[in-house]
Design an enzyme around this catalytic site. Structure first.
Site, PDB file in Angstrom:
ATOM      1  N   SER A  65       0.845  -1.193   0.000  1.00 11.44           N
ATOM      2  CA  SER A  65       0.000   0.000   0.000  1.00 11.44           C
ATOM      3  C   SER A  65       0.878   1.240   0.000  1.00 11.44           C
ATOM      4  CB  SER A  65      -0.893   0.016   1.242  1.00 11.44           C
ATOM      5  OG  SER A  65      -1.549   1.261   1.375  1.00 11.44           O
ATOM      6  N   TYR A 124      -2.416  -0.333  10.097  1.00  9.17           N
ATOM      7  CA  TYR A 124      -2.456  -0.798   8.705  1.00  9.17           C
ATOM      8  C   TYR A 124      -1.150  -0.452   7.993  1.00  9.17           C
ATOM      9  CZ  TYR A 124      -3.946  -1.198   3.819  1.00  9.17           C
ATOM     10  OH  TYR A 124      -4.041  -1.532   2.490  1.00  9.17           O
TER      11      TYR A 124
END
Length: 254
Positions: A147, A160
């Site tokens: 990501s 995350y």
């Protein structure tokens, strides 16, 4: 013949979103694709139906990640699915896509949320690779979905971001170790993509416009934008690329 004809692929988290796009594209290129999902039978069935309607070959694999015995369950279902489809044993392409996300700043992170997210996003990919390597043929491909959050300061998605940064390091280290077998290992890092995971952030026209404006193309990414990059990395055309972090944000980090 497609670029992936005769190859077996496993895509985790393929029931929807980016994973569905990847599974559909790999199957379109000729691979026999294992569509992994955790719980949502209907979404997985929709992915399988879409792949088969387009002439591709696939089968569903149900296994919840981040729980005891997850990897054994995953590969027992994978092996059984291959046999049922008449596929040759083994694995050629592994895409670690399954992930969870929570929104929490440092003061709000709860231990149970941290443990769950790390179990799915970081621990599971490691052990899915470990077991997968027992089946993977030389010259195989491992693609980890990272990501943009792993390389930017985003306080609201702290855990995350941490989990995906670990995936980046996993990618780099595996590439070094598996090079002698001709196995490439790369990470693809999406930014904002039209998926259910970040739907709340696109709840208003103003929010959508602001997110689209992050990209130099002034639009939000689509699952097929990411799937096409993964398909390249899964093919022989990418044989001289390994250990890399590919920014797939549409220029959002420039």
């Amino acid at each position: 013949m497609g670029a992936l004809e005769g190859k077996n692929a496993l895509v985790t988290g393929a029931g929807r979103g980016i994973g569905r796009g990847i599974a559909t594209r790999l199957a379109a290129d000729g691979a026999l694709v294992a569509v992994h999902y955790a719980r949502d039978d209907a979404s997985a069935a929709a992915t399988v139906a879409a792949v088969r309607a387009a002439g591709g070959r696939c089968f569903p694999v149900r296994a919840e990640l981040g729980v005891p015995g997850d990897v054994d369950t995953l590969y027992e279902a994978y092996d059984a699915g291959l046999r049922a489809e008449g596929g040759a044993p083994g694995l050629d392409i592994l895409v670690n896509n399954a992930a969870l996300s929570i929104s929490a700043r440092v003061a709000d992170v709860r231990p149970e949320d941290f443990d769950r997210l790390i179990a799915v996003n970081t621990k599971a990919p490691l052990f899915v690779v470990q077991e997968g390597l027992k089946r993977m043929r030389d010259g195989g491909r491992i693609v980890n979905i990272s990501s943009a959050a792993s390389r930017r300061a985003l306080p609201g998605t702290l855990v995350y971001s941490m989990s995906k940064a670990a995936v980046d390091t996993l990618t780099l280290t595996l590439a070094e170790e598996l090079g002698p077998r001709g196995i490439t290992v790369n990470a693809v890092a999406p930014g904002f993509v039209e998926t259910e995971m970040n739907a709340s952030r696109r709840a208003t026209p103003e929010a959508r416009a602001a997110i689209a404006a992050l990209s130099v193309f002034d639009r939000i990414g689509r699952p097929d934008d990411i799937a096409d990059i993964v398909a390249f990395l899964a093919s022989d055309a990418s044989r001289w690329i390994t250990g890399q972090y590919l920014d797939a944000t549409g220029g959002s980090t420039l």
